[in-house]
Design an enzyme around this catalytic site. Sequence first.
Site, PDB file in Angstrom:
ATOM      1  N   ASN A 113       0.853  -1.195   0.000  1.00  0.00           N
ATOM      2  CA  ASN A 113       0.000   0.000   0.000  1.00  0.00           C
ATOM      3  C   ASN A 113       0.889   1.245   0.000  1.00  0.00           C
ATOM      4  OD1 ASN A 113      -1.730   2.088   0.448  1.00  0.00           O
ATOM      5  ND2 ASN A 113      -2.516   1.364   2.410  1.00  0.00           N
ATOM      6  N   THR A 145      -1.264  -1.393  -4.358  1.00  0.00           N
ATOM      7  CA  THR A 145      -2.700  -1.078  -4.369  1.00  0.00           C
ATOM      8  C   THR A 145      -2.905   0.266  -5.068  1.00  0.00           C
ATOM      9  OG1 THR A 145      -2.544  -0.051  -2.200  1.00  0.00           O
ATOM     10  CG2 THR A 145      -3.202  -2.364  -2.264  1.00  0.00           C
ATOM     11  N   GLY A 171       2.470  -2.399   4.657  1.00  0.00           N
ATOM     12  CA  GLY A 171       1.606  -1.259   4.977  1.00  0.00           C
ATOM     13  C   GLY A 171       1.216  -1.308   6.433  1.00  0.00           C
ATOM     14  N   GLY A 172      -0.003  -0.860   6.720  1.00  0.00           N
ATOM     15  CA  GLY A 172      -0.476  -0.817   8.101  1.00  0.00           C
ATOM     16  C   GLY A 172      -1.489  -1.912   8.379  1.00  0.00           C
ATOM     17  N   ASP A 173      -2.129  -1.807   9.534  1.00  0.00           N
ATOM     18  CA  ASP A 173      -3.115  -2.810   9.927  1.00  0.00           C
ATOM     19  C   ASP A 173      -4.302  -2.836   8.967  1.00  0.00           C
ATOM     20  OD1 ASP A 173      -1.663  -3.653  12.104  1.00  0.00           O
ATOM     21  OD2 ASP A 173      -2.615  -2.261  13.490  1.00  0.00           O
ATOM     22  N   GLU A 178      -7.837  -5.767   5.144  1.00  0.00           N
ATOM     23  CA  GLU A 178      -8.449  -5.960   3.818  1.00  0.00           C
ATOM     24  C   GLU A 178      -8.131  -7.344   3.269  1.00  0.00           C
ATOM     25  OE1 GLU A 178      -7.973  -3.181   0.730  1.00  0.00           O
ATOM     26  OE2 GLU A 178      -8.635  -1.480   1.912  1.00  0.00           O
ATOM     27  N   ASP A 205       0.385   2.691  12.372  1.00  0.00           N
ATOM     28  CA  ASP A 205       0.518   1.975  13.627  1.00  0.00           C
ATOM     29  C   ASP A 205       0.277   0.500  13.366  1.00  0.00           C
ATOM     30  OD1 ASP A 205       0.845   2.105  16.561  1.00  0.00           O
ATOM     31  OD2 ASP A 205      -1.074   1.075  16.469  1.00  0.00           O
ATOM     32  N   ARG A 276      -2.306  12.113  12.553  1.00  0.00           N
ATOM     33  CA  ARG A 276      -3.727  12.458  12.473  1.00  0.00           C
ATOM     34  C   ARG A 276      -4.501  11.971  13.698  1.00  0.00           C
ATOM     35  NH1 ARG A 276      -2.789   8.027   9.274  1.00  0.00           N
ATOM     36  NH2 ARG A 276      -4.298   6.326   9.296  1.00  0.00           N
ATOM     37  N   ASP A 430     -10.047  -3.122  13.621  1.00  0.00           N
ATOM     38  CA  ASP A 430      -8.644  -3.090  13.175  1.00  0.00           C
ATOM     39  C   ASP A 430      -8.297  -1.773  12.478  1.00  0.00           C
ATOM     40  OD1 ASP A 430      -8.847  -5.666  14.011  1.00  0.00           O
ATOM     41  OD2 ASP A 430      -8.102  -6.593  12.183  1.00  0.00           O
TER      42      ASP A 430
HETATM   43  N1  LIG Z   1      -3.613   3.217  -3.303  1.00  0.00           N
HETATM   44  C1  LIG Z   1      -4.400   3.583  -2.316  1.00  0.00           C
HETATM   45  N2  LIG Z   1      -4.948   4.813  -2.282  1.00  0.00           N
HETATM   46  C2  LIG Z   1      -5.730   5.207  -1.256  1.00  0.00           C
HETATM   47  N3  LIG Z   1      -6.035   4.432  -0.203  1.00  0.00           N
HETATM   48  C3  LIG Z   1      -5.539   3.204  -0.185  1.00  0.00           C
HETATM   49  C4  LIG Z   1      -4.694   2.718  -1.221  1.00  0.00           C
HETATM   50  N4  LIG Z   1      -4.325   1.451  -0.905  1.00  0.00           N
HETATM   51  C5  LIG Z   1      -4.930   1.166   0.264  1.00  0.00           C
HETATM   52  N5  LIG Z   1      -5.643   2.206   0.700  1.00  0.00           N
HETATM   53  C6  LIG Z   1      -6.407   2.308   1.955  1.00  0.00           C
HETATM   54  O1  LIG Z   1      -5.556   2.868   2.947  1.00  0.00           O
HETATM   55  C7  LIG Z   1      -6.017   2.411   4.216  1.00  0.00           C
HETATM   56  C8  LIG Z   1      -4.920   2.485   5.237  1.00  0.00           C
HETATM   57  O2  LIG Z   1      -3.903   1.645   4.907  1.00  0.00           O
HETATM   58  P1  LIG Z   1      -2.878   1.059   5.981  1.00  0.00           P
HETATM   59  O3  LIG Z   1      -3.574   0.468   7.102  1.00  0.00           O
HETATM   60  O4  LIG Z   1      -1.957   0.219   5.179  1.00  0.00           O
HETATM   61  O5  LIG Z   1      -2.060   2.328   6.481  1.00  0.00           O
HETATM   62  P2  LIG Z   1      -2.214   3.232   7.763  1.00  0.00           P
HETATM   63  O6  LIG Z   1      -3.602   3.628   7.975  1.00  0.00           O
HETATM   64  O7  LIG Z   1      -1.219   4.303   7.642  1.00  0.00           O
HETATM   65  O8  LIG Z   1      -1.736   2.278   8.932  1.00  0.00           O
HETATM   66  P3  LIG Z   1      -2.543   1.732  10.202  1.00  0.00           P
HETATM   67  O9  LIG Z   1      -3.784   1.080   9.674  1.00  0.00           O
HETATM   68  O10 LIG Z   1      -1.610   0.724  10.808  1.00  0.00           O
HETATM   69  O11 LIG Z   1      -2.802   2.896  11.077  1.00  0.00           O
HETATM   70  C9  LIG Z   1      -6.536   1.020   3.971  1.00  0.00           C
HETATM   71  O12 LIG Z   1      -7.697   0.817   4.691  1.00  0.00           O
HETATM   72  C10 LIG Z   1      -6.834   0.972   2.480  1.00  0.00           C
HETATM   73  O13 LIG Z   1      -8.214   0.829   2.251  1.00  0.00           O
END
Ligand SMILES: Nc1ncnc2c1ncn2[C@@H]1O[C@H](COP(=O)(O)OP(=O)(O)OP(=O)(O)O)[C@@H](O)[C@H]1O
Length: 460
Positions: A113, A145, A171-173, A178, A205, A276, A430
């Site tokens: 991601n 993605t 990526g993240g959780d 997903e 996180d 954020r 999650d």
């Molecule tokens: N190419 C993309 N553009 C926009 N959003 C995306 C893309 N790929 C994935 N996502 C969305 O981004 C969301 C967050 O991703 P991810 O959990 O990997 O990172 P994060 O939010 O920074 O980390 P955490 O969930 O650990 O806090 C996912 O729910 C996914 O739906």
Amino acid sequence: MSSRSLVRSPVSCSAVNECFSYNSRRPRSYYQYSNTMKLQTPQAGQMLLPRKLWKSTRLQTTLLTQRRTVSNCCSDLSTTYTEQLPSYLALNVLQDQSNAKQNNIRKVLVILNPNSGFRSSREVFYKKVQATLKLSGFAMEVVETAYAGHAKVLASTVDLSTCPDGIICVGGDGVVNEVLNGLLGRDDLKEALQLPIGIVPAGSDNSLVWSVLGIRDPVSAATALAKGGFTPIDVFAVKWIQAGVTHFGLTASYCGFVADVLQLSENFRLQLGPFRYVIAGILKFLSLPQYKFEVDYLSPEKNPNLESPIEKCHGQLSDDSKVKSGTYMDSSTGDNWVTMKGEFLGILVCNHFCKPAQGLFSPVVAPKAQHDDGSLDLILVHGSGRLRLFCFFVAYQFCWHLLLPFVEYVKVKQVNVRPVGSTHSGCGVDGELLQAEGQPEWQCSLLPVQGRLLGRHPRT
Ligand SMILES: Nc1ncnc2c1ncn2[C@@H]1O[C@H](COP(=O)(O)OP(=O)(O)OP(=O)(O)O)[C@@H](O)[C@H]1O
């Protein structure tokens, strides 16, 4: 993390229950989505090393490269590894791996991601992780993605024979969640459940991999993946009862303040990245609403006499004038239920001890929770008001929050939550916010089957 409506991602829980009588229709090939995929070519990354170490590392890596190039046919394995040196720590593991597993190629799908955390997933993977994985025998198909929900589509449609050794999430959780939901929505569910999920932390996180495997940096994650092995993990389902729609999770589900912060934080994702949550938390704290819920929960142990069916940290809770509670027995199953209605700052259902990777002191939310113990840990933060929330937050930093008189900690099998009145009706799973219309009832329960994570805790 992203807010999304459950209506858009219907996954029937019955599909999981049908796991044992599954229908082995062939999954659609994920190549039909190839217009949104980008197969990655490795990028060169030069590491600065002391001269002596550089020489010896270069020698070891060259030897490994020669062996790998012969035994692997994956196109991008011909990359010059001297340009992508893994860490010294990983090299020891790699040597062992290469001796033991010369012919053991592990075919995996890597879902990256690029939007996670500080948007550094590409750098994390190509500079810190890819070489280690290649050298330890992983043949990887890397897909980035292109939109929210893409990882779910990939996991639900990929031909499992192309990645029999698992799916690795960079990526993240959220992206892990997903992938889990994509796998559990497949027709060939029995095989999909066996497919292990690997995690390379690059998100805001990564609580799951930190809490369960004790890993919070990508290099350690690559080393754990290279060493091999699996960790079983319980999977829970959150069902929006009225709509009959289910979302699966591995970490926690929550209603109240945390779900509200999650929703608000999405407005700042682009500008603030991982910070954020802090800003959204402060803003929500300053405009704190009252949250009212009806909660029913089922304790793991049946007690026909209704004598202390639950483990309560604080018996005086039922005396709280703002919370009405009682117990009853479900005559159809003989299960003992505890029911309560009142104000709650938060209702958290944890599948593991939930240790935030970015926390100041790295406190744990649910200290008694185990990721594979066949039960969920419910934390109820009773009451309302900023003072109470502040006390909880401060106590939590030192892991004293369970000592607070308004906090209840219970091991449960199932929890039902119904927001009352104008209370925010969303439920976080999650790090994904599930939104529902009207007055939803959320039911959180464990599945009768476990999933698998790639890798083992470094101490096991
Ligand atoms: N190419 C993309 N553009 C926009 N959003 C995306 C893309 N790929 C994935 N996502 C969305 O981004 C969301 C967050 O991703 P991810 O959990 O990997 O990172 P994060 O939010 O920074 O980390 P955490 O969930 O650990 O806090 C996912 O729910 C996914 O739906």
